[in-house]
Design a protein around this motif. Structure first.
Motif, PDB file in Angstrom:
ATOM      1  N   GLY A 101      11.043  42.910  26.341  1.00 48.51           N
ATOM      2  CA  GLY A 101      10.618  42.999  25.064  1.00 48.51           C
ATOM      3  C   GLY A 101       9.715  44.056  24.467  1.00 48.51           C
ATOM      4  O   GLY A 101       8.492  43.324  25.579  1.00 48.51           O
ATOM      5  N   GLN A 102       9.117  44.062  24.008  1.00 47.31           N
ATOM      6  CA  GLN A 102       8.013  44.598  23.189  1.00 47.31           C
ATOM      7  C   GLN A 102       6.992  43.335  22.870  1.00 47.31           C
ATOM      8  O   GLN A 102       5.858  43.529  23.151  1.00 47.31           O
ATOM      9  CB  GLN A 102       7.862  45.645  22.411  1.00 47.31           C
ATOM     10  CG  GLN A 102       8.727  47.162  23.014  1.00 47.31           C
ATOM     11  CD  GLN A 102       8.611  47.783  21.797  1.00 47.31           C
ATOM     12  OE1 GLN A 102       7.795  48.305  20.997  1.00 47.31           O
ATOM     13  NE2 GLN A 102       9.627  48.933  22.048  1.00 47.31           N
ATOM     14  N   GLY A 103       7.324  42.542  22.796  1.00 47.25           N
ATOM     15  CA  GLY A 103       6.921  41.337  21.807  1.00 47.25           C
ATOM     16  C   GLY A 103       5.738  40.741  22.813  1.00 47.25           C
ATOM     17  O   GLY A 103       4.906  40.073  22.548  1.00 47.25           O
ATOM     18  N   ALA A 104       6.064  41.310  24.485  1.00 45.74           N
ATOM     19  CA  ALA A 104       5.153  40.093  25.065  1.00 45.74           C
ATOM     20  C   ALA A 104       4.276  41.408  25.615  1.00 45.74           C
ATOM     21  O   ALA A 104       3.597  40.960  26.874  1.00 45.74           O
ATOM     22  CB  ALA A 104       5.753  40.337  26.795  1.00 45.74           C
ATOM     23  N   TRP A 105       4.557  42.610  25.122  1.00 46.37           N
ATOM     24  CA  TRP A 105       3.161  43.094  26.057  1.00 46.37           C
ATOM     25  C   TRP A 105       1.672  42.995  25.165  1.00 46.37           C
ATOM     26  O   TRP A 105       0.831  43.268  26.374  1.00 46.37           O
ATOM     27  CB  TRP A 105       3.046  44.733  25.632  1.00 46.37           C
ATOM     28  CG  TRP A 105       4.693  45.367  25.539  1.00 46.37           C
ATOM     29  CD1 TRP A 105       5.685  44.993  26.451  1.00 46.37           C
ATOM     30  CD2 TRP A 105       5.097  46.512  25.400  1.00 46.37           C
ATOM     31  NE1 TRP A 105       6.426  46.324  26.396  1.00 46.37           N
ATOM     32  CE2 TRP A 105       6.235  46.570  25.985  1.00 46.37           C
ATOM     33  CE3 TRP A 105       4.733  48.180  24.276  1.00 46.37           C
ATOM     34  CZ2 TRP A 105       6.720  48.192  26.032  1.00 46.37           C
ATOM     35  CZ3 TRP A 105       5.300  48.910  23.978  1.00 46.37           C
ATOM     36  CH2 TRP A 105       6.522  48.819  25.040  1.00 46.37           C
ATOM     37  N   PRO A 106       1.527  42.473  24.585  1.00 44.59           N
ATOM     38  CA  PRO A 106      -0.605  42.352  24.077  1.00 44.59           C
ATOM     39  C   PRO A 106      -0.623  40.610  25.205  1.00 44.59           C
ATOM     40  O   PRO A 106      -1.608  40.861  25.147  1.00 44.59           O
ATOM     41  CB  PRO A 106       0.207  41.860  22.901  1.00 44.59           C
ATOM     42  CG  PRO A 106       0.773  41.811  22.217  1.00 44.59           C
ATOM     43  CD  PRO A 106       2.211  42.181  23.245  1.00 44.59           C
ATOM     44  N   PHE A 107       0.020  40.286  25.938  1.00 42.52           N
ATOM     45  CA  PHE A 107      -0.247  39.449  26.632  1.00 42.52           C
ATOM     46  C   PHE A 107      -0.481  39.779  28.220  1.00 42.52           C
ATOM     47  O   PHE A 107      -0.796  39.027  29.004  1.00 42.52           O
ATOM     48  CB  PHE A 107       0.628  37.906  26.229  1.00 42.52           C
ATOM     49  CG  PHE A 107       1.246  37.419  25.885  1.00 42.52           C
ATOM     50  CD1 PHE A 107       0.035  36.405  24.790  1.00 42.52           C
ATOM     51  CD2 PHE A 107       2.079  38.056  24.428  1.00 42.52           C
ATOM     52  CE1 PHE A 107       0.324  36.091  23.134  1.00 42.52           C
ATOM     53  CE2 PHE A 107       1.907  37.572  23.172  1.00 42.52           C
ATOM     54  CZ  PHE A 107       1.318  35.823  22.526  1.00 42.52           C
ATOM     55  N   LEU A 108       0.345  41.247  28.650  1.00 39.31           N
ATOM     56  CA  LEU A 108       0.415  41.512  30.280  1.00 39.31           C
ATOM     57  C   LEU A 108      -1.184  41.934  30.460  1.00 39.31           C
ATOM     58  O   LEU A 108      -1.714  42.180  29.840  1.00 39.31           O
ATOM     59  CB  LEU A 108       1.320  42.251  29.872  1.00 39.31           C
ATOM     60  CG  LEU A 108       2.362  41.837  29.955  1.00 39.31           C
ATOM     61  CD1 LEU A 108       3.612  43.017  29.623  1.00 39.31           C
ATOM     62  CD2 LEU A 108       3.237  41.090  30.777  1.00 39.31           C
ATOM     63  N   HIS A 109      -1.586  41.035  31.908  1.00 37.49           N
ATOM     64  CA  HIS A 109      -2.514  42.107  32.106  1.00 37.49           C
ATOM     65  C   HIS A 109      -2.439  44.313  32.350  1.00 37.49           C
ATOM     66  O   HIS A 109      -1.916  44.231  32.419  1.00 37.49           O
ATOM     67  CB  HIS A 109      -3.359  40.962  33.470  1.00 37.49           C
ATOM     68  CG  HIS A 109      -3.897  40.112  32.950  1.00 37.49           C
ATOM     69  ND1 HIS A 109      -2.561  39.094  33.206  1.00 37.49           N
ATOM     70  CD2 HIS A 109      -4.904  39.217  33.067  1.00 37.49           C
ATOM     71  CE1 HIS A 109      -3.696  37.692  32.738  1.00 37.49           C
ATOM     72  NE2 HIS A 109      -4.117  38.092  32.786  1.00 37.49           N
ATOM     73  N   HIS A 110      -3.973  44.466  32.476  1.00 38.99           N
ATOM     74  CA  HIS A 110      -4.191  45.255  32.760  1.00 38.99           C
ATOM     75  C   HIS A 110      -4.808  45.873  34.262  1.00 38.99           C
ATOM     76  O   HIS A 110      -5.149  46.929  34.519  1.00 38.99           O
ATOM     77  CB  HIS A 110      -4.709  46.145  31.539  1.00 38.99           C
ATOM     78  CG  HIS A 110      -4.246  46.060  30.779  1.00 38.99           C
ATOM     79  ND1 HIS A 110      -2.833  47.089  30.499  1.00 38.99           N
ATOM     80  CD2 HIS A 110      -4.329  45.345  29.307  1.00 38.99           C
ATOM     81  CE1 HIS A 110      -2.450  46.417  29.107  1.00 38.99           C
ATOM     82  NE2 HIS A 110      -2.848  45.771  28.294  1.00 38.99           N
ATOM     83  N   GLU A 111      -5.393  45.060  34.276  1.00 35.02           N
ATOM     84  CA  GLU A 111      -5.882  44.726  35.886  1.00 35.02           C
ATOM     85  C   GLU A 111      -4.748  45.358  36.971  1.00 35.02           C
ATOM     86  O   GLU A 111      -4.078  45.140  37.327  1.00 35.02           O
ATOM     87  CB  GLU A 111      -6.535  43.439  36.571  1.00 35.02           C
ATOM     88  CG  GLU A 111      -7.852  43.731  35.187  1.00 35.02           C
ATOM     89  CD  GLU A 111      -7.437  42.469  34.421  1.00 35.02           C
ATOM     90  OE1 GLU A 111      -5.835  42.414  34.381  1.00 35.02           O
ATOM     91  OE2 GLU A 111      -7.992  42.004  32.998  1.00 35.02           O
ATOM     92  N   SER A 112      -6.142  45.920  38.631  1.00 40.07           N
ATOM     93  CA  SER A 112      -5.429  46.396  39.766  1.00 40.07           C
ATOM     94  C   SER A 112      -4.299  45.047  39.806  1.00 40.07           C
ATOM     95  O   SER A 112      -3.805  45.255  41.029  1.00 40.07           O
ATOM     96  CB  SER A 112      -6.063  46.673  40.096  1.00 40.07           C
ATOM     97  OG  SER A 112      -7.002  46.269  40.777  1.00 40.07           O
ATOM     98  N   LEU A 113      -4.927  44.057  39.839  1.00 34.88           N
ATOM     99  CA  LEU A 113      -4.214  42.250  40.509  1.00 34.88           C
ATOM    100  C   LEU A 113      -3.302  42.241  40.113  1.00 34.88           C
ATOM    101  O   LEU A 113      -2.348  41.412  41.082  1.00 34.88           O
ATOM    102  CB  LEU A 113      -5.513  41.230  40.354  1.00 34.88           C
ATOM    103  CG  LEU A 113      -4.866  40.088  41.350  1.00 34.88           C
ATOM    104  CD1 LEU A 113      -5.088  39.987  42.386  1.00 34.88           C
ATOM    105  CD2 LEU A 113      -5.838  39.403  41.089  1.00 34.88           C
ATOM    106  N   TYR A 114      -2.820  43.094  39.171  1.00 37.14           N
ATOM    107  CA  TYR A 114      -1.487  42.102  38.605  1.00 37.14           C
ATOM    108  C   TYR A 114      -0.563  43.783  38.371  1.00 37.14           C
ATOM    109  O   TYR A 114      -0.913  44.653  38.164  1.00 37.14           O
ATOM    110  CB  TYR A 114      -1.733  41.805  36.822  1.00 37.14           C
ATOM    111  CG  TYR A 114      -2.482  40.580  36.919  1.00 37.14           C
ATOM    112  CD1 TYR A 114      -1.897  39.008  37.469  1.00 37.14           C
ATOM    113  CD2 TYR A 114      -3.722  40.996  36.808  1.00 37.14           C
ATOM    114  CE1 TYR A 114      -2.392  38.305  36.610  1.00 37.14           C
ATOM    115  CE2 TYR A 114      -4.838  39.246  36.559  1.00 37.14           C
ATOM    116  CZ  TYR A 114      -4.002  37.791  36.645  1.00 37.14           C
ATOM    117  OH  TYR A 114      -4.871  37.451  36.740  1.00 37.14           O
TER     118      TYR A 114
END
Length: 1042
Positions: free
Chosen positions: A676-689
């Motif tokens: 769900g979209q509610g978890a998007w703000p807590f996801l990383h954007h670096e290449s390691l993830y």
């Protein structure tokens, strides 16, 4: 809920109660031998002249009001919200009014939250009757208190803050923990802090979303329409199922609904309806507001009566001088003012009630002079009610004129516009409605806060709070003629008597803390009903244990330390907020309908047409050149293999973005499962993830997140997607892992760990990568969220006790039964793999890393364990929603057991377990090998043992004679065993032999064909040069012949 089933604002009166024609009424009335009214006349001995006057007034106005008044907008709904109930008042006057007028007096108007109450009853009965056999009982451990979140639009001083402060103080005494969230700062911040409640000021992110892990709370209470933005974040998964109680005190949105309909703002209405539908319960402070909000009803309306009144506030800075108000309303300084008010509900008999009250007050005219002398007091009567129709003022004037009231004595005012002004100049407030209300009328409470003496009929709800001649005056509704005598007792020389002032003073004290008990106990009971507490959370104490002092007084004293106690105008703020929302939607609609210049559009079309023509010409020329040149095609087998390879690579092309290329050279890739979209703000954007979407619908756009259902079709089934949780991501990635994961190490990190600030920092990431590349710990399990620091484990319990605490006391039983089914153990032993308490900790929340090869081994073990566990709980859980690992209905039935499974596998498969501090990156090995000797079940967790079991299951699944009952294991990943490889090789060999045989047969058929012999001898034609010479020699001869 049974409220407002049809979602229609006007309430339609039952056809059975509609009046018949005038002739039928008159005939039936004349033919009735003895009516209730006749008995009433004999028993009550009404004054004959008063009766003649009342009948004359009624007959005259039956004709007048047909012209002046349209049908009232209040109708009774035949649905569950307004139940038709014949309330027997026991008074003959009301029955008489019905007989002679056929009018609706609102007796059947009653709000009952039928659906909501049935839902609570059904859920409570289901939980109390849980049975899982004679040996299984669910247990509550209660290691932490239930957590509540209070959400406000601001922290300004207003009655809503006082209400929630009182409720919060009461809830804390019975075992709740509370945190406050607010969109804006305010002076009440200090008050919350003083009572020990932590306050968070919300700040929206770039996309105007609030980054909060709402799963930390067992219930959420949102106050006011202005807090809508906070509710919008709860519309998305994984927060959709959280209990949400939304309290609405304002009717501003309801009054604007008609404008939205007339202006065609359907999208704005749908947006508001989505918010109303999301709330588990929408709470109103009175029984009229649910009627106003009927169009938004989703069957979740509830009423908790009682709220502090603005009129009883601590400061009087907003009070306008009474003299100025009297001048503005054309009332003399010495005039005696009586305000007649009534029910918030609108019904057709309302005007008749006003007429009867005015008639009962007519004897007061003799006590006041009729001349225009401003120095002497005059009688002024103001009828204060809802704005029924614009003609109502004219109707009131006609009634007063026919009752011989002097011109200008009786006036009409609208509650929404003139309430506080009218009450400020009033001497006596008279409640002129005879409708039995479900809660104490708000307008009477406001009048009492203004320290005005009130006079009201002896209705049951009014008698509950008003004692006659103590804090107000009561009169029998059957003896309305006594009303003038009561008013005369309040008057002394044209002014209020000292007795009236004393009664009004006592009434103000009563109103200041009125209905605290109903509000506090109502909210406490409602919260208890909507919450489904996990087994590690303690149940709150009974509502009856709330101290009596808190249930009898609003916490006015908490506001005394605020320097500026000026109360905010909440209605004005809500109005401005709705205007902003409307403007935002207008901008969205206008951005879609932008009109461009026709010339500009034509030039773009011409340019695009030219480009397309040029490209088509170039493609045609390239195709012609390609056809004219020789190109090596290769054999048919090579062309076929090239086509298949291109087809296999086609699905991977969209994943190869910058992040994919950066991850290629890294030793580790950490996946973050989310739903769900509610978890998007807590996801990383670096290449390691790399993100892993458990659902296709809630996957992030413009990222290379993995689509779970396309990797593992089992995740497209909502039941298993919820039950497996993050384990669904483990199974999906392990399924043909070489297609998406090409790194030597693999890791997983929960987005909830990021929300708790327990994810890896930059320093920890560098330390982890260095340790992996240096192979300092070899084949190890690295984890960074410890069990001993988990909020669910405040008592630092051992592994199996903690597992029991979060699984209703049945974790050890579930593990034992699953392992016995896995390994085929037939005895009744309940032995478990030992997990010693040696001072070290374990991993929780699926935040760990290990070699990819070890991960595949762990998944192989987990698939068999999950299959055995699912076989235990599926039937009961799928049918009723209950399982013995939870105290209530929980769609994540065995996900808490799986959360700790990696510890059991890593410990007993002889893997090193290393804790890495998520902040500093320091490494610390847990459960040293020297201390493990003699405690590990290595033979049960050996790779060869697990591989043999896996192949046995694969052989059974591959066989054609396996039972066709439901079986989870084949759906969780690849099904492969050695015999399958041999079967495929034999099948390929047979196909190859079949192709060879077809080729031989074709060649033989060609050879065996019969060839037809030539029909004649072939004659070679002469060369072209000889033919030309012969033709030249014949030309002269041809000319001679001519």
């Amino acid at each position: 809920m049974g409220s407002l089933e049809n979602g229609v604002l006007p309430l339609k009166r039952d056809p059975l109660l509609k009046s018949s024609s005038r002739n039928e009424r008159n005939n039936s009335f004349a033919q009735r031998p003895r009516s209730k009214f006749a008995r009433f006349m004999v028993l009550k001995k009404l004054d004959y002249l008063q009766w003649i006057c009342a009948v004359a007034v009624f007959i005259f106005f039956m004709f007048v009001f047909q012209m002046f008044l349209p049908l009232s907008s209040v109708e009774k709904d035949s649905g569950d919200f307004l139940k038709q109930k014949e309330d027997n008042f026991g008074d003959d006057l009301t029955n008489f009014l019905k007989e002679i007028g056929g009018l609706d007096f609102g007796e059947g108007v009653k709000f009952e939250p039928t659906k909501l109450l049935l839902k609570f009853h059904r859920e409570n009965r289901g939980v109390n009757n849980v049975s899982f056999g004679t040996s299984r009982k669910v247990v509550r451990f209660g290691h932490r208190k239930p957590q509540l979140a209070f959400v406000f639009a601001d922290l300004l001083v207003d009655p809503q803050q006082l209400l929630m402060l009182t409720v919060a103080t009461a809830l804390r005494t019975i075992g709740y923990e509370i945190q406050v969230y607010s969109l804006e700062e305010g002076p009440v911040h200090t008050v919350w802090k003083n009572i020990g409640v932590h306050v968070n000021i919300l700040e929206a992110s770039e996309d105007k979303k609030f980054i909060i892990d709402w799963l930390n709370y067992d219930a959420i209470l949102v106050n006011s329409l202005e807090a809508k933005e906070a509710i919008s974040g709860l519309l998305q998964e994984p927060f959709k199922s959280l209990p949400l109680i939304w309290t609405i005190h304002e009717k501003t949105l309801a009054t604007r609904y008609k404008n939205y309909i007339s202006n065609g703002k359907i999208q704005l209405i749908d947006d508001w309806k989505a918010v109303f539908n999301r709330a588990t319960v929408v709470v109103f402070p009175n029984y009229a507001l649910p009627m106003f909000y009927a169009p938004f009803d989703a069957g979740n309306y509830f009423v908790i009566p009682g709220s502090p009144s603005n009129a009883c506030k601590l400061d009087n800075s907003t009070t306008v001088l009474e003299e100025n108000l009297r001048v503005n309303m054309n009332i003399g300084a010495h005039d005696f003012v009586i305000t007649i008010t009534g029910s918030q509900f609108l019904y057709k008999g309302l005007w008749l009630e006003h007429a009867l009250v005015l008639q009962a007050l007519s004897p007061l005219l003799a006590q006041f002079p009729v001349d225009d002398d401003s120095s002497s007091p005059h009688l002024k009567i103001i009828i204060l009610n809802q704005d029924i129709t614009r003609n109502y003022s004219s109707a009131i004037e006609e009634i007063a004129s026919n009752l011989n009231y002097p011109s200008g004595t009786v006036n009409h005012a609208v509650i929404d516009e003139d309430l506080y002004n009218v009450l400020s100049i009033t001497d006596v407030v008279l409640y002129g409605s005879f409708l039995e209300e479900q809660s104490f009328p708000d307008i009477l409470k406001i009048a009492m806060c203004f320290e005005k003496p009130i006079v009201a009929p002896d209705l049951s709800i009014i008698k509950k709070h008003i004692d006659d001649k103590v804090n107000g005056y009561l009169f029998q509704k059957e003896n309305i003629k006594d009303l003038s005598q009561i008013i005369l007792r309040l008057i002394s020389n044209g002014r209020l008597s000292s007795l009236a002032h004393n009664i009004a003073s006592i009434g103000k004290h009563t109103a200041k803390d009125m209905m605290v008990l109903e509000s506090v106990e109502g909210y406490a009971s409602l919260i208890e009903n909507v919450m489904n507490l996990p087994s590690e959370v303690a149940s709150p104490r009974a509502v009856s244990e709330i101290p009596s002092k808190i249930k009898t007084e609003w916490q006015w004293g908490l506001f005394e330390d605020i320097p500026d106690r000026k109360y905010v105008n909440r209605s004005s703020r809500v109005h401005n907020f709705l205007k902003k929302v409307e403007n935002k939607w207008d901008l969205k609609e206008s951005s879609v309908d932008i009109s461009f210049d026709d010339t500009f559009l034509y030039s773009i079309w011409e340019e695009e047409k030219s480009i397309q023509t040029t490209m088509a010409r170039k493609r045609r020329e390239d195709s012609e050149l390609r056809d004219r040149s020789e190109q090596p095609r290769g054999t048919w087998e090579e062309v076929y293999r090239s086509a298949k390879k291109a087809d296999r690579n086609k699905n991977d092309l969209h994943e190869r973005d910058d992040g994919e290329l950066e991850r290629t050279g890294q030793p580790l890739c950490i996946y973050e499962p989310y739903f769900g979209q509610g978890a998007w703000p807590f996801l990383h954007h670096e290449s390691l993830y790399r993100g892993f979407g458990l659902s296709t619908k809630g996957r992030r756009s413009r990222t290379d997140d993995i689509d779970g259902p396309s990797r593992l079709p089992l995740l497209s089934i909502p039941y298993y997607r919820d039950a497996l949780g993050d384990f669904g991501a483990f199974f999906a990635i392990a399924n043909r892992i070489d297609r998406i994961h090409k790194n030597a190490w693999i890791g997983f990190s929960s987005w909830r760990a990021t929300a708790k600030k327990a994810s890896l920092s930059k320093a920890a990431e560098v330390a982890l990568l260095e340790d992996i590349q240096g192979r300092k710990h070899g084949d190890a399990l690295y984890f960074w969220v410890r069990m001993d620091k988990d909020p669910r484990n405040p008592m630092q319990q051992d592994f199996w006790t903690f597992c029991d605490a979060i699984n209703a006391g049945n974790c050890k039983f579930a593990f034992s039964e699953a392992l016995k089914k896995m390994y085929g153990v037939k005895d009744n032993s309940t032995s478990l793999p030992p997990m010693p308490m040696d001072g070290d900790s374990w991993s929780v929340m699926h935040s760990w890393s290990m070699p990819t090869k070890s991960f595949l081994e762990f998944v192989m073990f987990s698939r068999m364990f999950v299959d055995a566990l699912d076989a235990q709980v599926y039937d009961e859980h799928h049918e009723s929603g209950l399982c013995y690992l939870s105290l209530s209905k929980d769609k994540h039935c065995y996900s808490h057991v799986l959360e700790l499974l990696v510890n059991v596998w890593a410990y007993h498969s002889a893997r090193r377990m290393v804790y890495i501090d998520p902040m500093t990156g320091s490494l610390e090995e847990q459960h040293d090998f020297k201390n493990r000797r003699g405690k590990m079940w290595i033979k049960w967790f050996n790779y060869n043992t697990l591989k043999a079991m896996d192949e046995d299951l694969a052989e059974e699944a591959d066989s054609s004679d396996h039972p066709k009952q439901r079986w989870l294991w084949p759906k969780t990943g690849e099904v492969f065993w050695q015999g399958m490889y041999e079967k495929e090789r034999n099948q390929m060999r047979k196909q190859k032999e079949k192709r060879k045989q077809k080729s031989k047969d074709k060649i033989q058929r060609i050879r065996n064909r019969t060839h037809q012999k030539a029909l004649g001898k072939y004659v070679k034609p002469p060369p072209e040069n000889e033919t030309v010479n012969d033709q030249n020699a014949l030309l002269p001869e041809m000319k001679l012949l001519r």
